[in-house]
Scaffold this active site. Structure first.
Site, PDB file in Angstrom:
ATOM      1  N   GLY A 114      59.549  10.870  12.026  1.00 14.90           N
ATOM      2  CA  GLY A 114      59.882  11.766  13.131  1.00 14.90           C
ATOM      3  C   GLY A 114      58.843  11.775  14.223  1.00 14.90           C
ATOM      4  O   GLY A 114      58.736  12.737  14.984  1.00 14.90           O
ATOM      5  N   ALA A 115      58.040  10.709  14.318  1.00 14.70           N
ATOM      6  CA  ALA A 115      56.904  10.697  15.236  1.00 14.70           C
ATOM      7  C   ALA A 115      57.140   9.785  16.433  1.00 14.70           C
ATOM      8  O   ALA A 115      56.228   9.530  17.205  1.00 14.70           O
ATOM      9  CB  ALA A 115      55.644  10.277  14.482  1.00 14.70           C
ATOM     10  N   GLY A 116      58.358   9.265  16.582  1.00 13.83           N
ATOM     11  CA  GLY A 116      58.659   8.432  17.744  1.00 13.83           C
ATOM     12  C   GLY A 116      58.405   6.951  17.525  1.00 13.83           C
ATOM     13  O   GLY A 116      58.488   6.156  18.455  1.00 13.83           O
ATOM     14  N   SER A 120      63.380   6.113  11.331  1.00 10.25           N
ATOM     15  CA  SER A 120      64.783   6.212  10.894  1.00 10.25           C
ATOM     16  C   SER A 120      65.492   4.875  11.050  1.00 10.25           C
ATOM     17  O   SER A 120      66.213   4.438  10.144  1.00 10.25           O
ATOM     18  CB  SER A 120      65.512   7.313  11.670  1.00 10.25           C
ATOM     19  OG  SER A 120      65.507   7.039  13.052  1.00 10.25           O
ATOM     20  N   ALA A 121      65.273   4.209  12.182  1.00 11.89           N
ATOM     21  CA  ALA A 121      65.933   2.918  12.415  1.00 11.89           C
ATOM     22  C   ALA A 121      65.441   1.869  11.418  1.00 11.89           C
ATOM     23  O   ALA A 121      66.223   1.055  10.915  1.00 11.89           O
ATOM     24  CB  ALA A 121      65.682   2.450  13.847  1.00 11.89           C
ATOM     25  N   ASP A 164      66.711   1.686  19.328  1.00 12.36           N
ATOM     26  CA  ASP A 164      65.843   1.684  18.139  1.00 12.36           C
ATOM     27  C   ASP A 164      66.329   0.699  17.083  1.00 12.36           C
ATOM     28  O   ASP A 164      65.551  -0.052  16.502  1.00 12.36           O
ATOM     29  CB  ASP A 164      65.842   3.073  17.473  1.00 12.36           C
ATOM     30  CG  ASP A 164      64.895   4.040  18.139  1.00 12.36           C
ATOM     31  OD1 ASP A 164      64.691   3.911  19.360  1.00 12.36           O
ATOM     32  OD2 ASP A 164      64.377   4.919  17.440  1.00 12.36           O
TER      33      ASP A 164
HETATM   34  N1  ADP Z   1      59.822   6.880   4.310  1.00 13.13           N
HETATM   35  C1  ADP Z   1      61.012   7.464   4.431  1.00 13.13           C
HETATM   36  N2  ADP Z   1      61.712   7.822   3.345  1.00 13.13           N
HETATM   37  C2  ADP Z   1      62.916   8.406   3.490  1.00 13.13           C
HETATM   38  N3  ADP Z   1      63.494   8.696   4.666  1.00 13.13           N
HETATM   39  C3  ADP Z   1      62.837   8.367   5.775  1.00 13.13           C
HETATM   40  C4  ADP Z   1      61.566   7.729   5.714  1.00 13.13           C
HETATM   41  N4  ADP Z   1      61.149   7.510   6.975  1.00 13.13           N
HETATM   42  C5  ADP Z   1      62.112   8.026   7.778  1.00 13.13           C
HETATM   43  N5  ADP Z   1      63.127   8.527   7.082  1.00 13.13           N
HETATM   44  C6  ADP Z   1      64.305   9.193   7.648  1.00 13.13           C
HETATM   45  O1  ADP Z   1      64.195   9.215   9.068  1.00 13.13           O
HETATM   46  C7  ADP Z   1      64.080  10.566   9.570  1.00 13.13           C
HETATM   47  C8  ADP Z   1      63.179  10.608  10.793  1.00 13.13           C
HETATM   48  O2  ADP Z   1      63.852   9.994  11.864  1.00 13.13           O
HETATM   49  P1  ADP Z   1      63.744  10.484  13.378  1.00 13.13           P
HETATM   50  O3  ADP Z   1      63.801  11.976  13.448  1.00 13.13           O
HETATM   51  O4  ADP Z   1      64.716   9.713  14.176  1.00 13.13           O
HETATM   52  O5  ADP Z   1      62.256  10.072  13.785  1.00 13.13           O
HETATM   53  P2  ADP Z   1      61.632   8.628  14.033  1.00 13.13           P
HETATM   54  O6  ADP Z   1      62.724   7.657  13.988  1.00 13.13           O
HETATM   55  O7  ADP Z   1      60.993   8.758  15.368  1.00 13.13           O
HETATM   56  O8  ADP Z   1      60.605   8.431  12.979  1.00 13.13           O
HETATM   57  C9  ADP Z   1      63.556  11.342   8.372  1.00 13.13           C
HETATM   58  O9  ADP Z   1      63.895  12.715   8.463  1.00 13.13           O
HETATM   59  C10 ADP Z   1      64.279  10.638   7.204  1.00 13.13           C
HETATM   60  O10 ADP Z   1      65.610  11.048   7.089  1.00 13.13           O
HETATM   61  C1  PMV Z   2      65.289   9.544  22.345  1.00 14.20           C
HETATM   62  C2  PMV Z   2      65.795   8.147  21.945  1.00 14.20           C
HETATM   63  O1  PMV Z   2      65.981   7.393  23.152  1.00 14.20           O
HETATM   64  C3  PMV Z   2      64.780   7.401  21.065  1.00 14.20           C
HETATM   65  C4  PMV Z   2      64.438   8.107  19.784  1.00 14.20           C
HETATM   66  O2  PMV Z   2      63.421   7.394  19.093  1.00 14.20           O
HETATM   67  P1  PMV Z   2      62.769   7.974  17.749  1.00 14.20           P
HETATM   68  O3  PMV Z   2      63.856   8.266  16.782  1.00 14.20           O
HETATM   69  O4  PMV Z   2      62.051   9.233  18.143  1.00 14.20           O
HETATM   70  O5  PMV Z   2      61.851   6.916  17.290  1.00 14.20           O
HETATM   71  C5  PMV Z   2      67.142   8.305  21.260  1.00 14.20           C
HETATM   72  C6  PMV Z   2      67.914   7.003  21.115  1.00 14.20           C
HETATM   73  O6  PMV Z   2      67.772   6.095  21.955  1.00 14.20           O
HETATM   74  O7  PMV Z   2      68.704   6.891  20.174  1.00 14.20           O
HETATM   75 MG    MG Z   3      64.630   7.812  14.897  1.00 11.21          MG
END
Ligand code: ADP
Ligand code: PMV
Ligand code: MG
Length: 327
Positions: A114-116, A120-121, A164
């Site tokens: 969740g840090a950008g 998740s991707a 992403d």
């Molecule tokens: N190591 C992990 N194990 C399980 N789920 C994960 C892990 N890393 C990420 N995820 C999933 O991705 C989510 C975070 O995604 P998101 O909010 O889009 O932030 P970002 O993609 O920027 O890290 C978590 O809440 C979880 O569901």
């Molecule tokens: C805000 C956005 O442009 C990027 C989100 O990236 P992240 O899940 O915070 O790594 C959303 C998207 O493009 O799906």
């Molecule tokens: Mg994400």
């Protein structure tokens, strides 16, 4: 048993605006999520997420006899753990035409959540590829990208672009504008990442920008201005003009701030990087908290961030040209 991995990313430019059809340029970095998948005899999923909380946890659920997860942790954590993994498994089952396939799944990730940095991707792309492979179906990179996008779109309730997931599936620097996704040639980019230890909720932050954009014409103009900036940034990238890239990153951070997705600690890290002589600095990804990315060939930005109260971790990130692959 199959293990696949996929990279996280930083946004050079264009996050948020990309959701509304403007172009964006995310770059894959050398921090990866690894997903190991083993077929089970039944139709359950057993998910072991090492890095999801401080201690990680294991959850078993699903199937016709399964039902609710069998763990003693808050429901919100279970949902956070399982949302993207469930969606990935669903995509792999669909690809392999095996709707009842069950799996034991282990997730190990170097990407903060969740840090950008696109955790998740990366988890989604690696999960889809590994599970499909385990079912005997070899997916192309484009198929993984397409299915990972569908999965993120579902979990984020319609608030997602292809950026992403395409970047994580293919690796390298990419350009995404609506459905048009392509790889870019990129010069050596001296990325420095600062992480405040926090996280933002991608779906909620995207919704906030959407509301602003629908309420005020000048917010819609701000989104369009991000698009113009990205088009200039592409030229600077092609020319290898790091000074201009930095200037445009600074501008992009200002526009993201105007759209309400920065935070005190993200701003503090951005200013610390600029004061240390970085060519430019901006938040990356959805914002709210998490990471900034700066361009600096010297050690100065890393040193400044290391001593900045509120910056928990800083590291240099390399562009990673390896997309999703079996380990
Ligand atoms: N190591 C992990 N194990 C399980 N789920 C994960 C892990 N890393 C990420 N995820 C999933 O991705 C989510 C975070 O995604 P998101 O909010 O889009 O932030 P970002 O993609 O920027 O890290 C978590 O809440 C979880 O569901
Ligand atoms: C805000 C956005 O442009 C990027 C989100 O990236 P992240 O899940 O915070 O790594 C959303 C998207 O493009 O799906
Ligand atoms: Mg994400």
């Amino acid at each position: 048993m199959v293990t696949a991995s996929a990279p996280g990313k930083v946004y050079l430019f264009g996050e948020h605006a990309v959701v509304y059809g403007e172009p964006a340029v995310p770059c894959a970095i050398d921090r990866r999520a690894r997903v190991t998948v083993e077929r089970r005899a039944d139709d359950h999923l057993r998910v072991h997420a090492e890095d999801l909380s401080l201690d990680g946890f294991t959850v078993e659920y699903g199937g016709t006899t399964g039902g609710d997860p069998d763990v003693d942790v808050p429901q919100s954590l279970v949902e956070a753990a399982t949302g993207y993994v469930d969606a990935a498994v669903e995509q792999a089952r669909d690809a392999a035409d095996a709707p009842d396939a069950g799996f034991d799944i282990t997730i190990e990730s170097e990407i903060p959540l969740g840090a950008g940095l696109g955790s998740s991707a990366a988890v989604t792309a690696a999960g889809i590829y590994a599970a499909a492979e385990e079912l005997g179906t070899d997916l192309s990179t484009d198929e993984v990208a397409e299915r990972a996008y569908s999965a993120e779109l579902a979990v984020q309730e319609g608030n997602a672009s292809r950026a992403d997931t395409f970047c994580s599936a293919t690796g390298g620097a990419v350009r995404v504008e609506g459905d048009d996704c392509r790889s870019l040639d990129a010069p050596e980019l001296p990325f420095v990442v600062g992480f405040d230890g926090g996280a933002g909720d991608t779906g909620a932050l995207v919704s906030g920008v959407r509301e602003l954009k629908n309420s005020y014409d000048f917010a819609a103009d701000t989104v369009a201005a991000v698009g113009d900036l990205v088009r200039s940034g592409e030229d600077a990238l092609a020319a290898g003009d790091l000074e201009e890239l930095g200037e445009l990153m600074d501008f992009n951070h200002g526009l993201l701030s105007a759209l309400g997705v920065s935070s005190r600690s993200l701003d503090a890290m951005v200013w610390a990087a600029r004061d240390a002589g970085a060519l430019g600095a901006k938040l990356t990804g959805a914002g709210g908290g998490g990471c900034v990315v700066a361009l600096d060939e010297s050690e100065e930005t890393e040193t400044a961030l290391r001593y900045l109260p509120g910056c928990e971790e800083t590291f240099r990130a390399e562009l990673d040209t390896e997309g999703v692959h079996v380990e």
